[in-house]
Structure formats: structure tokens, C-alpha cells
Design a protein around this motif. Sequence first.
Motif, PDB file in Angstrom:
ATOM      1  N   ARG A 231       5.860   1.137  -9.201  1.00  0.00           N
ATOM      2  CA  ARG A 231       5.911   0.756  -7.762  1.00  0.00           C
ATOM      3  C   ARG A 231       4.853   1.887  -7.239  1.00  0.00           C
ATOM      4  NH1 ARG A 231      12.338   1.894  -5.931  1.00  0.00           N
ATOM      5  NH2 ARG A 231      12.830  -0.325  -5.552  1.00  0.00           N
ATOM      6  N   VAL A 232       3.791   1.935  -8.052  1.00  0.00           N
ATOM      7  CA  VAL A 232       2.707   2.861  -7.771  1.00  0.00           C
ATOM      8  C   VAL A 232       1.732   2.170  -6.547  1.00  0.00           C
ATOM      9  CG1 VAL A 232       0.485   3.970  -8.613  1.00  0.00           C
ATOM     10  CG2 VAL A 232       2.304   3.779  -9.950  1.00  0.00           C
ATOM     11  N   ASP A 233       1.688   2.984  -5.524  1.00  0.00           N
ATOM     12  CA  ASP A 233       0.865   2.737  -4.324  1.00  0.00           C
ATOM     13  C   ASP A 233      -0.344   3.366  -4.168  1.00  0.00           C
ATOM     14  OD1 ASP A 233       0.120   1.233  -2.135  1.00  0.00           O
ATOM     15  OD2 ASP A 233       0.920   2.833  -0.802  1.00  0.00           O
TER      16      ASP A 233
ATOM     17  N   LYS B  10      11.498  -5.905  -8.128  1.00  0.00           N
ATOM     18  CA  LYS B  10      10.009  -5.966  -7.864  1.00  0.00           C
ATOM     19  C   LYS B  10       9.467  -7.047  -7.005  1.00  0.00           C
ATOM     20  CE  LYS B  10       5.680  -4.650  -8.340  1.00  0.00           C
ATOM     21  NZ  LYS B  10       5.171  -3.456  -7.762  1.00  0.00           N
TER      22      LYS B  10
ATOM     23  N   ASN C 176       7.743  -7.229  -3.499  1.00  0.00           N
ATOM     24  CA  ASN C 176       6.419  -7.790  -2.928  1.00  0.00           C
ATOM     25  C   ASN C 176       6.215  -9.141  -2.389  1.00  0.00           C
ATOM     26  OD1 ASN C 176       5.471  -5.319  -3.923  1.00  0.00           O
ATOM     27  ND2 ASN C 176       4.436  -5.735  -5.593  1.00  0.00           N
TER      28      ASN C 176
ATOM     29  N   ARG D  38       6.828  -8.604   0.949  1.00  0.00           N
ATOM     30  CA  ARG D  38       5.529  -8.187   1.688  1.00  0.00           C
ATOM     31  C   ARG D  38       4.495  -9.347   2.084  1.00  0.00           C
ATOM     32  NH1 ARG D  38       3.949  -3.553   3.062  1.00  0.00           N
ATOM     33  NH2 ARG D  38       1.764  -2.945   3.195  1.00  0.00           N
TER      34      ARG D  38
ATOM     35  N   ILE E  87       3.390 -10.795   5.576  1.00  0.00           N
ATOM     36  CA  ILE E  87       1.936 -10.887   5.994  1.00  0.00           C
ATOM     37  C   ILE E  87       1.448 -12.294   6.541  1.00  0.00           C
ATOM     38  CG2 ILE E  87      -0.353 -10.571   5.295  1.00  0.00           C
ATOM     39  CD1 ILE E  87       0.801  -8.159   3.438  1.00  0.00           C
TER      40      ILE E  87
ATOM     41  N   PHE F  31       4.084  -5.939  10.479  1.00  0.00           N
ATOM     42  CA  PHE F  31       3.093  -6.414   9.460  1.00  0.00           C
ATOM     43  C   PHE F  31       1.969  -6.591  10.616  1.00  0.00           C
ATOM     44  CE2 PHE F  31       4.863  -6.190   5.402  1.00  0.00           C
ATOM     45  CZ  PHE F  31       6.466  -6.215   5.611  1.00  0.00           C
ATOM     46  N   TYR F  32       0.572  -6.570   9.735  1.00  0.00           N
ATOM     47  CA  TYR F  32      -0.467  -6.870  10.723  1.00  0.00           C
ATOM     48  C   TYR F  32      -1.573  -7.995  10.208  1.00  0.00           C
ATOM     49  CZ  TYR F  32       1.134  -2.847  12.789  1.00  0.00           C
ATOM     50  OH  TYR F  32       1.967  -2.009  13.455  1.00  0.00           O
TER      51      TYR F  32
ATOM     52  N   LEU G 123      -5.327 -11.775   1.796  1.00  0.00           N
ATOM     53  CA  LEU G 123      -4.678 -10.932   1.211  1.00  0.00           C
ATOM     54  C   LEU G 123      -5.141 -10.569  -0.178  1.00  0.00           C
ATOM     55  CD1 LEU G 123      -1.709  -9.869   1.494  1.00  0.00           C
ATOM     56  CD2 LEU G 123      -0.882 -11.871   0.569  1.00  0.00           C
ATOM     57  N   GLY G 124      -5.704  -9.292  -0.333  1.00  0.00           N
ATOM     58  CA  GLY G 124      -6.090  -8.649  -1.539  1.00  0.00           C
ATOM     59  C   GLY G 124      -5.280  -7.828  -2.266  1.00  0.00           C
TER      60      GLY G 124
ATOM     61  N   CYS H  87      -1.389  -6.684  -6.522  1.00  0.00           N
ATOM     62  CA  CYS H  87       0.025  -6.986  -6.711  1.00  0.00           C
ATOM     63  C   CYS H  87       0.457  -8.211  -5.553  1.00  0.00           C
ATOM     64  CB  CYS H  87       0.633  -5.671  -6.124  1.00  0.00           C
ATOM     65  SG  CYS H  87       0.188  -4.320  -6.872  1.00  0.00           S
ATOM     66  N   ILE H  88       0.103  -7.772  -4.266  1.00  0.00           N
ATOM     67  CA  ILE H  88       0.782  -8.833  -3.453  1.00  0.00           C
ATOM     68  C   ILE H  88       0.478 -10.278  -3.650  1.00  0.00           C
ATOM     69  CG2 ILE H  88       1.237  -8.945  -0.893  1.00  0.00           C
ATOM     70  CD1 ILE H  88       2.239  -6.432  -2.204  1.00  0.00           C
TER      71      ILE H  88
ATOM     72  N   TYR I  89     -10.130  -4.134  -0.919  1.00  0.00           N
ATOM     73  CA  TYR I  89      -9.305  -5.088  -0.468  1.00  0.00           C
ATOM     74  C   TYR I  89      -8.182  -4.311   0.592  1.00  0.00           C
ATOM     75  CZ  TYR I  89      -5.224  -3.020  -3.141  1.00  0.00           C
ATOM     76  OH  TYR I  89      -4.236  -2.411  -3.845  1.00  0.00           O
ATOM     77  N   LYS I  90      -8.296  -3.039   0.675  1.00  0.00           N
ATOM     78  CA  LYS I  90      -7.568  -2.223   1.899  1.00  0.00           C
ATOM     79  C   LYS I  90      -8.312  -0.930   2.216  1.00  0.00           C
ATOM     80  CE  LYS I  90      -3.794   0.007  -0.503  1.00  0.00           C
ATOM     81  NZ  LYS I  90      -2.126   0.029  -0.517  1.00  0.00           N
TER      82      LYS I  90
ATOM     83  N   ARG J 162      -9.450  -6.183  12.027  1.00  0.00           N
ATOM     84  CA  ARG J 162      -8.289  -5.384  11.718  1.00  0.00           C
ATOM     85  C   ARG J 162      -7.908  -4.638  12.689  1.00  0.00           C
ATOM     86  NH1 ARG J 162      -6.200  -5.887   6.193  1.00  0.00           N
ATOM     87  NH2 ARG J 162      -7.900  -6.160   4.933  1.00  0.00           N
TER      88      ARG J 162
HETATM   89  N1  SAJ Z   1      -2.138  -6.413   4.365  1.00  0.00           N
HETATM   90  C1  SAJ Z   1      -2.520  -7.282   5.674  1.00  0.00           C
HETATM   91  N2  SAJ Z   1      -1.168  -6.867   6.726  1.00  0.00           N
HETATM   92  C2  SAJ Z   1      -0.464  -5.931   6.510  1.00  0.00           C
HETATM   93  C3  SAJ Z   1      -0.488  -5.143   5.347  1.00  0.00           C
HETATM   94  C4  SAJ Z   1      -1.195  -5.459   4.076  1.00  0.00           C
HETATM   95  O1  SAJ Z   1      -3.149  -8.041   5.765  1.00  0.00           O
HETATM   96  O2  SAJ Z   1       0.449  -5.800   7.218  1.00  0.00           O
HETATM   97  C5  SAJ Z   1      -3.197  -6.905   3.258  1.00  0.00           C
HETATM   98  C6  SAJ Z   1      -4.015  -5.691   3.054  1.00  0.00           C
HETATM   99  O3  SAJ Z   1      -5.168  -5.414   3.796  1.00  0.00           O
HETATM  100  C7  SAJ Z   1      -4.444  -5.809   1.419  1.00  0.00           C
HETATM  101  C8  SAJ Z   1      -2.976  -6.708   1.014  1.00  0.00           C
HETATM  102  O4  SAJ Z   1      -2.307  -7.192   2.356  1.00  0.00           O
HETATM  103  O5  SAJ Z   1      -5.534  -6.883   1.417  1.00  0.00           O
HETATM  104  C9  SAJ Z   1      -2.274  -5.949   0.317  1.00  0.00           C
HETATM  105  O6  SAJ Z   1      -1.985  -4.659   1.088  1.00  0.00           O
HETATM  106  P1  SAJ Z   1      -0.737  -3.641   0.717  1.00  0.00           P
HETATM  107  O7  SAJ Z   1      -0.740  -2.722   1.691  1.00  0.00           O
HETATM  108  O8  SAJ Z   1       0.575  -4.465   0.404  1.00  0.00           O
HETATM  109  O9  SAJ Z   1      -1.477  -3.056  -0.598  1.00  0.00           O
HETATM  110  P2  SAJ Z   1      -1.237  -3.045  -1.857  1.00  0.00           P
HETATM  111  O10 SAJ Z   1      -1.597  -4.150  -2.563  1.00  0.00           O
HETATM  112  O11 SAJ Z   1      -1.818  -1.725  -2.647  1.00  0.00           O
HETATM  113  O12 SAJ Z   1       0.467  -3.079  -2.340  1.00  0.00           O
HETATM  114  C10 SAJ Z   1       1.053  -1.902  -2.957  1.00  0.00           C
HETATM  115  C11 SAJ Z   1       2.361  -2.513  -3.428  1.00  0.00           C
HETATM  116  N3  SAJ Z   1       2.816  -1.576  -4.396  1.00  0.00           N
HETATM  117  C12 SAJ Z   1       3.497  -1.999  -5.628  1.00  0.00           C
HETATM  118  O13 SAJ Z   1       3.321  -3.330  -5.773  1.00  0.00           O
HETATM  119  C13 SAJ Z   1       3.826  -0.785  -6.343  1.00  0.00           C
HETATM  120  C14 SAJ Z   1       3.266  -2.832  -2.424  1.00  0.00           C
HETATM  121  O14 SAJ Z   1       4.601  -3.206  -2.998  1.00  0.00           O
HETATM  122  C15 SAJ Z   1       3.364  -1.758  -1.426  1.00  0.00           C
HETATM  123  O15 SAJ Z   1       4.355  -2.229  -0.422  1.00  0.00           O
HETATM  124  C16 SAJ Z   1       2.091  -1.460  -0.811  1.00  0.00           C
HETATM  125  O16 SAJ Z   1       1.168  -0.920  -1.943  1.00  0.00           O
HETATM  126  C17 SAJ Z   1       2.181  -0.460   0.279  1.00  0.00           C
HETATM  127  O17 SAJ Z   1       3.266  -0.316   1.000  1.00  0.00           O
HETATM  128  O18 SAJ Z   1       1.036   0.209   0.648  1.00  0.00           O
END
Ligand code: SAJ
Length: 446
Positions: free
Chosen positions: A179-181, A231, A235, A238, A242, A276-277, A282-283, A286-287, A349-350, A432
Amino acid sequence: MLTLPLMNDTTALAGRQALEEKIRNRTARVGIVGLGYVGLPLAVEFAKAGFHVTGIDVQPSKVDALNRGESYVQDIPTSVFAPLVASGHFHATTDFAAVSSLDTINICVPTPLRKTKDPDMSFIVSACQEIAVHLKPGTLVILESTTYPGTTDELVLPMLEGPDRKVGEQFFLCFSPERVDPGNPVYQTVNIPKVVGGITPACTEIGALFYSQALQTVVPVSSTSVAEMVKLLENTFRMINIGLVNEMALMCDRMGINVWEVIDAAATKPFGFMPFYPGPGLGGHCIPIDPFYLSWKTKQAGIEARFIELAGYINGQMPHFVVDKIQNALNEHTKPLRGSHVHVLGAAYKRNIDDMRESPALDILHLLHQRGALVTYSDPFVPTLKFDGLDLASKDALAESARADCTVIVTDHSSFDYDAIAGGARLIVDTRNALKGRTGKNIVRL
Ligand code: SAJ
């Protein structure tokens, strides 16, 4: 006369008790296979807890850097890592023969998707093949790589079990989702609750005992499949939400409603809503990936994961929507996209990280280039970019935005001076809401 099974039971019990004792007194030799953004932080937590940790990775450059006390993972400063190497609590190797001296092994290798959106299990398979050769009785093995429900039971177990190596007796096997973020300033490996499920109750108990030595909260569940599914639910939840807000953005755009204002106002609801935004796509590793591990498996079980497929489609369309928006915005300024200079702000990607995996910025740059725009970019975390045969270097954000016919905010790094950029840009497309309430004829929002 004692029968063999009783003898085996006694031996197995002794083996389990010996392992539990070594875990409790922290003399167990911990092994982490895969020293990336998941494996290295986990190794550090167990080394900090006093265990001797052996990291195993197939990349000699990583092993060499780590043995010099150098960390290449953003969340692990070298200042924290180096003392653990110096004290002998951590060393790394490329040689899987080290497995024969280990009491616990965590597998933290990648689980990407193939181009066909099928799971690529090759990293897990090759790690398990190597482990199986050297695995000694009484070892705890835990798979952490995100994967479809059933992987541990159907793929890993048969590779590790043998005539004199029965799971729950001569070795123990669990699944525990990582669950590393990366970059999260509040939640890091040590304080993120750790779910763990075993093939047998004994496996779960030993897995929970193991994690409780180094991590603050452990959440045992009844099986490896439950742990694998936890898990994927997290995800997939999420990714689909999104997708929902991205579709809301498309609807609001068509109806001339500010979707950002809608979401901010909805977020004032103190219960039953989670904001959510919308964004350019989507980058990440994980997601965009994990939900397709689930839909691939459910297809085999004869059920379509319709939400996942639909959200995947909508999220995948966002780069095209953004480039259409840029083209239309230029059109309003009587400029064709072809031949116009478009400057992209943010490639990762973020925000505030350097990870480019599955970044929608690459799709947007590709589409712009394909439609004949002259593309440049700025990203303080990404000094150079290669795509479509181009080799670009990150430019100064302020200067280049002032020169460009259109600037597009794709990744809203905190270090960009948005006021100055918006003040100097001829035209700016904000995907954004980085410009928040700022208005101006030169500003176009998603
Ligand atoms: N994104 C959107 N809108 C949102 C949130 C994210 O467009 O509201 C996009 C981001 O820009 C990115 C992609 O989705 O391109 C993924 O973003 P993310 O915030 O989910 O970040 P990640 O990929 O690092 O997801 C990780 C995940 N962690 C693990 O799988 C252990 C996710 O479960 C976490 O919830 C997330 O981090 C987090 O909360 O930051």
C-alpha cells in the motif's frame, strides 16, 4: 509405535515454533525480493526493527548502490539508509542462493500489464522459480505484488510446495497487499495498516506475527484471496471514481458548468461523499493497471467487470479530450494547432514526483505532435523526455509559457509559479484547476 504423520506433525510444530521464536526475538533472517519503491522501504523498516535483512534484486546496479549505502527510492533518504548498511542490518545481492539462509521472504516484484491488458506474471514466476530451488523448511514466504485473486493459491503455492514441503507445516505462505504511496508525507510503510492472509490459519498467524515486529498495525484476513481482493477493491474504487468525475467533466463542459466548482461544493457534504478530481488521464503503476488484473480474472469466472471496462475507456479518452480542447482554444485565437507552439507544464503522472509510468502527459505530447504542433515541456522532476523519435529537455516554465501559442497544465507540480505563468501566457489550458479561481480571457479550464 508412532506413525509417520504424527512424527511429521511434531516436526512441523517444532519448525513453526522455532520460526515464531526467531521472529519474536528478531533473529530471523529477513529476505526481500525486489528492491523498488515497495521492497526497499519494507527492508528498511525490518532493518530498523533490528532484523538482519537481505535484499535480492536482479539489477546489479541497484544492488551495488544499496551496498554502498545509497538509496535510489524517493521515500528513503540515503541518510536513513546508509547507517543500516554500515551496521550490517542490510545487505543486497543478485544471488538467489541467499534464500537458503533466510527465514522469511517477501516478494515485491512488478506486476505490469501486457499490451493486450493481460497480467504479466513473468516477474512473480521467475522469482518463485528461484526461491523454490533454495527454500529451506520452516520459511515464511509472503507475496506483496498486486495481482488477481487466486494467484498465491493457484500459481505460487504449486511452485513452492513439494513432497517434503507442505504449506502450513514445512513452510508458510501468505499474501499481503503493498500500500505504498510514493511521496506521501503522512503515510509511509511503517504506519500504513498491513493486511495479511495465509493459505492456512497457521500461515496467517505467522504472517501477522512477522509484520507486527516492524509495522504499527496488522490486519489479518481469512485467506490469500481475500487479501488479494482487498488491494484490487481499493484501487478499483479509486479508478472508477476518477472515471466518474472525468465523465462529469465531459458533461459539465458540454453544458457550460464549472465542474471544479461543482466538486468543491459537493465536498462540503460531511458524509457520504469523497471528492475526486477530473484530469488529463490516468497515470501511475497502480490505478490504471490493478483493476485490469481483476477484470481479467472475473472474465475467466464468467462475469464481466463492466464498471472497470467503462471507467478504463473514459479515463483513456481524457488525453484526446484535452488535445481537442487545446485545438479549439487555439481556434478561438484564429490559430491552427498545426504549426502552433504548445508548451506542456508537468510530465510526471502526478504532482511533485518524478514517475513517468503511464503518464497521460506522454499521450498528450504524442497527440499534439501527431497533429503537427511544435511541442515543448517543463517538469522540474523530469529533465529529459523521449517520445515519437523526439528527444526533449525540460524548459524554463515561465519563459517558455510566455513564448508559446498555448500552454497546457498537465501535471500541477507545486513548484510552478502559476500566477506569473498565467499572467504571461497568451493562452493557457488548465487540466488540473491549478489556477483555482483565477479568471482571464486567456484561461480555459477542463
Ligand atoms: N487522479 C485523478 N483524479 C483524482 C486522483 C488521481 O485524475 O482525483 C490521477 C492522478 O493524476 C494520477 C492517477 O490518477 O495520474 C493515479 O493517481 P493516485 O493519486 O491514485 O496516485 P498513485 O497512482 O500513486 O496511487 C497510489 C495508490 N497506492 C497504492 O496502490 C498502494 C493508491 O491506492 C492510493 O490511493 C494513491 O496512491 C493515493 O491515495 O495517493
